[in-house]
Motif scaffolding. Structure first.
Motif, mmCIF file in Angstrom:
data_model
loop_
_atom_site.group_PDB
_atom_site.id
_atom_site.type_symbol
_atom_site.label_atom_id
_atom_site.label_comp_id
_atom_site.label_asym_id
_atom_site.label_seq_id
_atom_site.Cartn_x
_atom_site.Cartn_y
_atom_site.Cartn_z
ATOM 1 N N LEU A 192 40.924 38.031 35.404
ATOM 2 C CA LEU A 192 40.557 38.282 36.946
ATOM 3 C C LEU A 192 40.574 36.564 36.567
ATOM 4 C CD1 LEU A 192 38.722 41.292 38.126
ATOM 5 C CD2 LEU A 192 40.910 40.497 39.150
ATOM 6 N N VAL A 193 39.177 36.170 36.323
ATOM 7 C CA VAL A 193 38.850 34.367 36.472
ATOM 8 C C VAL A 193 39.634 33.663 35.524
ATOM 9 C CG1 VAL A 193 37.219 32.999 35.889
ATOM 10 C CG2 VAL A 193 36.467 35.369 36.377
ATOM 11 N N GLY A 194 40.303 34.139 34.502
ATOM 12 C CA GLY A 194 40.968 33.064 34.084
ATOM 13 C C GLY A 194 42.287 32.972 34.785
ATOM 14 N N VAL A 195 43.406 33.780 35.215
ATOM 15 C CA VAL A 195 44.672 33.900 35.983
ATOM 16 C C VAL A 195 44.412 33.605 37.133
ATOM 17 C CG1 VAL A 195 46.797 35.310 36.165
ATOM 18 C CG2 VAL A 195 45.107 36.194 34.553
ATOM 19 N N SER A 196 43.071 33.903 37.889
ATOM 20 C CA SER A 196 42.907 33.041 39.035
ATOM 21 C C SER A 196 42.851 32.064 38.732
ATOM 22 C CB SER A 196 41.814 34.751 39.894
ATOM 23 O OG SER A 196 42.037 35.728 39.445
ATOM 24 N N SER A 197 42.133 31.708 38.402
ATOM 25 C CA SER A 197 41.777 29.743 37.742
ATOM 26 C C SER A 197 42.754 28.765 37.503
ATOM 27 C CB SER A 197 40.479 29.491 36.703
ATOM 28 O OG SER A 197 39.693 30.453 37.952
ATOM 29 N N LEU A 198 43.630 29.727 36.832
ATOM 30 C CA LEU A 198 45.162 28.948 36.845
ATOM 31 C C LEU A 198 45.935 28.358 37.683
ATOM 32 C CD1 LEU A 198 46.649 27.453 34.224
ATOM 33 C CD2 LEU A 198 47.390 30.297 33.959
ATOM 34 N N ILE A 199 46.441 29.994 38.510
ATOM 35 C CA ILE A 199 46.883 30.039 39.967
ATOM 36 C C ILE A 199 46.440 28.475 40.687
ATOM 37 C CG2 ILE A 199 47.409 31.324 41.908
ATOM 38 C CD1 ILE A 199 48.152 33.556 40.148
ATOM 39 N N ALA A 200 45.268 28.947 40.889
ATOM 40 C CA ALA A 200 44.071 28.177 41.639
ATOM 41 C C ALA A 200 44.850 26.175 41.138
ATOM 42 C CB ALA A 200 42.681 28.053 41.785
ATOM 43 N N VAL A 201 45.190 26.479 40.138
ATOM 44 C CA VAL A 201 44.586 25.023 39.507
ATOM 45 C C VAL A 201 46.661 24.434 40.152
ATOM 46 C CG1 VAL A 201 44.508 23.086 37.912
ATOM 47 C CG2 VAL A 201 43.045 25.088 37.827
ATOM 48 N N ILE A 202 47.412 25.104 39.144
ATOM 49 C CA ILE A 202 48.361 24.672 39.709
ATOM 50 C C ILE A 202 48.739 24.698 41.132
ATOM 51 C CG2 ILE A 202 50.909 26.147 39.592
ATOM 52 C CD1 ILE A 202 50.446 27.122 37.280
ATOM 53 N N PHE A 203 48.347 24.587 42.263
ATOM 54 C CA PHE A 203 49.049 25.265 43.397
ATOM 55 C C PHE A 203 47.854 24.607 44.337
ATOM 56 C CE2 PHE A 203 51.005 28.684 42.358
ATOM 57 C CZ PHE A 203 52.163 29.028 42.765
ATOM 58 N N GLY A 204 46.576 24.647 43.725
ATOM 59 C CA GLY A 204 45.502 23.826 44.330
ATOM 60 C C GLY A 204 45.646 22.064 44.650
#
Length: 216
Positions: free
Chosen positions: A18-30
């Motif tokens: 949950l944390v790893g995938v969400s964090s990766l997506i957040a960095v890629i788009f954020g």
């Protein structure tokens, strides 16, 4: 004790996913969102009040909605993307959408804080906006960006615990199902301790990387 381990242990990898995938997506788009906000804001490299106003309003809206309510609002989107509104995969959707504007706003702030003199020097040498962003702004702001990513991950850990309310898996669901519903305070405290340990490890790694990158 064996019972507690058997109940809690499957939730640990779920929390990491949950944390790893969400964090990766957040960095890629954020990060791109933060760059666009920085560029289009007043005094930015490509000032565009209309674009900035739209993105700024969207970021403010998403950051203002409490996460529990955001999960409810995004139920149709979760069903559309993963085919259901519960489980670990479904919970990643609201976690990511909550984290992207948070990361974007942090990135904007860190990039804006870069010394204007460095930007003027880069412009005087004929650097393009893309070169200024990737060769000047991001390297100069990287220690702060790492700190921001650390804060974002810690926020996601907290959100992931709330995702247990929709059956999102992980330690949050165990805490709600056993600790609250079944009043198993022993399991509740184990999940709390593990979540705190996760936060401490992320904080330690973040501070270490920030110091490693910061050459000043």
């Amino acid at each position: 004790m064996n019972e507690i381990i058997s109940i809690v242990s499957p939730a640990i990898p779920q929390t990491l996913i949950l944390v790893g995938v969400s964090s990766l997506i957040a960095v890629i788009f954020g990060m791109p969102l933060g760059i666009i906000l920085m560029m289009t804001r007043s005094g930015g490299l490509s000032e565009n009040p209309k674009v900035y106003s739209i993105l700024d309003s969207l970021v403010n809206f998403l950051r203002s909605v409490p996460f529990v309510i955001l999960m409810l609002i995004l139920t149709p989107l979760m069903r559309l993307i993963v085919g259901k509104a519960y489980g670990t995969a479904a919970a990643i959707v609201p976690l990511s959408i909550a984290a992207i504007p948070f990361m974007g706003r942090l990135a904007e702030g860190y990039l804006v804080q870069v010394d204007k003199g460095i930007l003027e020097a880069a412009k005087s040498m004929g650097s393009t906006n893309a070169q200024i962003i990737y060769k000047v702004l991001i390297p100069e702001a990287m220690p702060s960006i790492v700190n921001g990513i650390t804060m974002m991950i810690i926020n996601i850990i907290g959100y992931s615990a709330m995702a247990g309310a929709i059956g999102g898996g992980g330690l949050g669901e165990i805490a709600i199902r056993y600790g609250y519903t079944l009043r198993r305070t022993d399991i509740l405290w184990v999940t709390v301790i593990l979540i705190v340990l996760f936060v401490q490890v992320i904080q330690f790694v973040g501070v270490f990387l920030e110091k490693k990158i910061d050459k000043k």
